[in-house]
Design a protein around this motif. Sequence first.
Motif, PDB file in Angstrom:
ATOM      1  N   ALA A 189       0.851  -1.192   0.000  1.00 14.74           N
ATOM      2  CA  ALA A 189       0.000   0.000   0.000  1.00 14.74           C
ATOM      3  C   ALA A 189       0.887   1.243   0.000  1.00 14.74           C
ATOM      4  CB  ALA A 189      -0.922  -0.007   1.213  1.00 14.74           C
ATOM      5  N   LEU A 190       0.932   1.936  -1.128  1.00 20.27           N
ATOM      6  CA  LEU A 190       1.777   3.120  -1.277  1.00 20.27           C
ATOM      7  C   LEU A 190       0.909   4.327  -1.587  1.00 20.27           C
ATOM      8  CD1 LEU A 190       4.565   1.547  -3.534  1.00 20.27           C
ATOM      9  CD2 LEU A 190       4.692   1.981  -1.073  1.00 20.27           C
ATOM     10  N   ARG A 191       1.234   5.448  -0.970  1.00 22.89           N
ATOM     11  CA  ARG A 191       0.490   6.678  -1.236  1.00 22.89           C
ATOM     12  C   ARG A 191       1.177   7.556  -2.277  1.00 22.89           C
ATOM     13  NH1 ARG A 191      -0.612   9.017   4.689  1.00 22.89           N
ATOM     14  NH2 ARG A 191       1.565   8.361   4.918  1.00 22.89           N
ATOM     15  N   THR A 192       2.381   7.171  -2.685  1.00 20.45           N
ATOM     16  CA  THR A 192       3.118   7.960  -3.674  1.00 20.45           C
ATOM     17  C   THR A 192       3.745   7.028  -4.705  1.00 20.45           C
ATOM     18  OG1 THR A 192       5.125   7.896  -2.316  1.00 20.45           O
ATOM     19  CG2 THR A 192       3.669   9.805  -2.039  1.00 20.45           C
ATOM     20  N   ASP A 193       4.097   7.605  -5.841  1.00 21.73           N
ATOM     21  CA  ASP A 193       4.721   6.827  -6.914  1.00 21.73           C
ATOM     22  C   ASP A 193       6.218   6.689  -6.735  1.00 21.73           C
ATOM     23  OD1 ASP A 193       2.232   6.706  -8.359  1.00 21.73           O
ATOM     24  OD2 ASP A 193       2.592   8.787  -8.972  1.00 21.73           O
ATOM     25  N   PHE A 194       6.832   7.668  -6.067  1.00 26.35           N
ATOM     26  CA  PHE A 194       8.291   7.693  -5.951  1.00 26.35           C
ATOM     27  C   PHE A 194       8.662   8.512  -4.723  1.00 26.35           C
ATOM     28  CE2 PHE A 194      12.120  10.250  -6.593  1.00 26.35           C
ATOM     29  CZ  PHE A 194      13.067   9.280  -6.852  1.00 26.35           C
ATOM     30  N   GLU A 195       9.625   7.997  -3.959  1.00 27.05           N
ATOM     31  CA  GLU A 195      10.113   8.762  -2.807  1.00 27.05           C
ATOM     32  C   GLU A 195      11.593   8.533  -2.595  1.00 27.05           C
ATOM     33  OE1 GLU A 195       8.067   8.123   0.866  1.00 27.05           O
ATOM     34  OE2 GLU A 195       6.104   8.714   0.051  1.00 27.05           O
ATOM     35  N   LEU A 196      12.255   9.553  -2.072  1.00 26.87           N
ATOM     36  CA  LEU A 196      13.595   9.448  -1.506  1.00 26.87           C
ATOM     37  C   LEU A 196      13.535   9.979  -0.086  1.00 26.87           C
ATOM     38  CD1 LEU A 196      16.005  10.823  -4.288  1.00 26.87           C
ATOM     39  CD2 LEU A 196      15.630   8.438  -3.640  1.00 26.87           C
ATOM     40  N   THR A 197      14.234   9.319   0.810  1.00 25.23           N
ATOM     41  CA  THR A 197      14.346   9.797   2.189  1.00 25.23           C
ATOM     42  C   THR A 197      15.819   9.872   2.543  1.00 25.23           C
ATOM     43  OG1 THR A 197      12.229   8.779   2.791  1.00 25.23           O
ATOM     44  CG2 THR A 197      13.719   9.365   4.590  1.00 25.23           C
ATOM     45  N   TRP A 198      16.241  11.052   3.042  1.00 30.36           N
ATOM     46  CA  TRP A 198      17.657  11.270   3.362  1.00 30.36           C
ATOM     47  C   TRP A 198      17.866  11.350   4.863  1.00 30.36           C
ATOM     48  CZ3 TRP A 198      18.485  15.714  -0.673  1.00 30.36           C
ATOM     49  CH2 TRP A 198      18.739  15.140  -1.934  1.00 30.36           C
ATOM     50  N   GLY A 199      18.721  10.465   5.349  1.00 32.75           N
ATOM     51  CA  GLY A 199      19.197  10.564   6.716  1.00 32.75           C
ATOM     52  C   GLY A 199      20.607  11.110   6.711  1.00 32.75           C
ATOM     53  N   HIS A 200      21.415  10.707   7.687  1.00 26.76           N
ATOM     54  CA  HIS A 200      22.803  11.141   7.768  1.00 26.76           C
ATOM     55  C   HIS A 200      23.670  10.062   7.137  1.00 26.76           C
ATOM     56  CE1 HIS A 200      22.253  14.445  10.956  1.00 26.76           C
ATOM     57  NE2 HIS A 200      21.060  14.073  10.534  1.00 26.76           N
ATOM     58  N   GLY A 201      24.156  10.307   5.924  1.00 23.28           N
ATOM     59  CA  GLY A 201      24.942   9.304   5.212  1.00 23.28           C
ATOM     60  C   GLY A 201      24.124   8.110   4.757  1.00 23.28           C
ATOM     61  N   THR A 202      22.807   8.294   4.669  1.00 17.19           N
ATOM     62  CA  THR A 202      21.905   7.178   4.368  1.00 17.19           C
ATOM     63  C   THR A 202      20.750   7.674   3.506  1.00 17.19           C
ATOM     64  OG1 THR A 202      22.410   6.240   6.540  1.00 17.19           O
ATOM     65  CG2 THR A 202      20.534   5.318   5.395  1.00 17.19           C
ATOM     66  N   GLU A 203      20.319   6.824   2.577  1.00 18.15           N
ATOM     67  CA  GLU A 203      19.157   7.139   1.742  1.00 18.15           C
ATOM     68  C   GLU A 203      18.304   5.893   1.599  1.00 18.15           C
ATOM     69  OE1 GLU A 203      19.646   9.229  -2.142  1.00 18.15           O
ATOM     70  OE2 GLU A 203      18.840   7.355  -2.991  1.00 18.15           O
ATOM     71  N   PHE A 204      17.004   6.085   1.613  1.00 15.93           N
ATOM     72  CA  PHE A 204      16.074   5.008   1.291  1.00 15.93           C
ATOM     73  C   PHE A 204      15.082   5.560   0.280  1.00 15.93           C
ATOM     74  CE2 PHE A 204      12.823   1.856   1.436  1.00 15.93           C
ATOM     75  CZ  PHE A 204      13.414   0.699   1.911  1.00 15.93           C
ATOM     76  N   GLY A 205      14.820   4.783  -0.779  1.00 14.66           N
ATOM     77  CA  GLY A 205      13.872   5.233  -1.784  1.00 14.66           C
ATOM     78  C   GLY A 205      13.051   4.095  -2.328  1.00 14.66           C
ATOM     79  N   HIS A 206      11.931   4.449  -2.968  1.00 19.66           N
ATOM     80  CA  HIS A 206      11.126   3.420  -3.637  1.00 19.66           C
ATOM     81  C   HIS A 206      10.584   3.938  -4.960  1.00 19.66           C
ATOM     82  CE1 HIS A 206       7.412   5.271  -1.713  1.00 19.66           C
ATOM     83  NE2 HIS A 206       6.952   5.016  -2.941  1.00 19.66           N
ATOM     84  N   ILE A 207      10.337   3.003  -5.882  1.00 19.60           N
ATOM     85  CA  ILE A 207       9.685   3.250  -7.163  1.00 19.60           C
ATOM     86  C   ILE A 207       8.501   2.307  -7.244  1.00 19.60           C
ATOM     87  CG2 ILE A 207       9.901   3.166  -9.678  1.00 19.60           C
ATOM     88  CD1 ILE A 207      12.942   3.428  -9.303  1.00 19.60           C
TER      89      ILE A 207
END
Length: 385
Positions: A189-207
């Motif tokens: 269940a996704l509310r968006t088509d694409f996301e990036l999330t930036w932490g400190h020296g870290t990234e999480f994303g989805h398509i």
Amino acid sequence: MGKSAVIVGGGIGGLAAAVGLRRIGWEVTVVERAPVLDDVGAGISLAANGLRALDELGVGKAVRQASRAQYSGGTRTPEGGWLARMDGAALEKAVGTPIMGIPRATLHRLLREALPAGTLLLGSAAGPVRQAGPGAVRVGCGETILDADLVVAADGVGSKIRDHLFPAHPGPVYSGSTVLRAITEQAVALRTDFELTWGHGTEFGHIAFPDGRAEWHAVLSLPAGTRFTDPLAELRRRFHDWHAPIPALLDATRPDAVLHHDINELRTPLPSYAVGRIALLGDAAHAMTPNLGQGACQALEDAVTLAAALTTEPTVEAALTRYDTERRPRSQAVARAARQAGRMGQQLTHPLPVALRNTAMRMTPSRTAIRMILRHHAWTPPHLN
């Protein structure tokens, strides 16, 4: 001008080059060392420039039908706050198409299906490439010798042909980041088509994909060669308190589906993408970090530009000179911009620069962000027909 080509490397760039050359009447053989083509754990975002290249190759419609448009999403903090919203409709108005998300394996299949049976030789490692007289190039392929009028080196970031052509070049280097990625086993269940999330020296994303599944990736600043006994468990530990749907994406993934690769790049630009009748294409020519999502798109641009040059120039050598002149400045500029985007994005670790970046992103108007994107997306391909 003779019209036979050997393409070394059966990835997206190599197959796109094969499709392009076939469209202008060339005979093509693609040599791929892997016995099985399998890239099920990855997805691709295709921007307008990549989609226009695919249109010229004749597969754009099929790719769009297999993709999901990215109208919603953006960049967030680990707590879930928005740093920037993506206005896919505004981007579509500006360049004629939204960004499209597609499984890499699907794109690869559609390119393969555009080629005649027998074009792709699997399990065939290309040997030395050398000039065979003034008008031919010779490629060793196991016990077989292939003679051609053109060789296209699309053999990736670790290209052996590039190393042979430019022995003094330092070759690829580690970017400082490693990536783990997978495609979920079931819909999420996704509310968006694409996301990036930036932490400190870290990234999480989805398509997000059309069937409800999604590709996710986690980029970590770690020493080269770092590996985990249980990668999925490690990611659950690192991202358990990040905003939804990140934990759900990990929970929807099989442990054996996770791929882990270090991100290497050609930080030192090549002096040329062509030597004699040999052309370098895709990652072999300009391997870049994925921070702008332009790696595959630049390879697709290469493929169309190469085919177009061969239709307008009197000799292969002249065509490759034109190809180099047109492709090297643009692709190397995109590679520099991708590297800078990584340094200002995922690779930032100190709290003060992270806070300053986040504030700047929140204050940037969406129209300004779209203008920045257009520098890379707004590319008009040469026509092949």
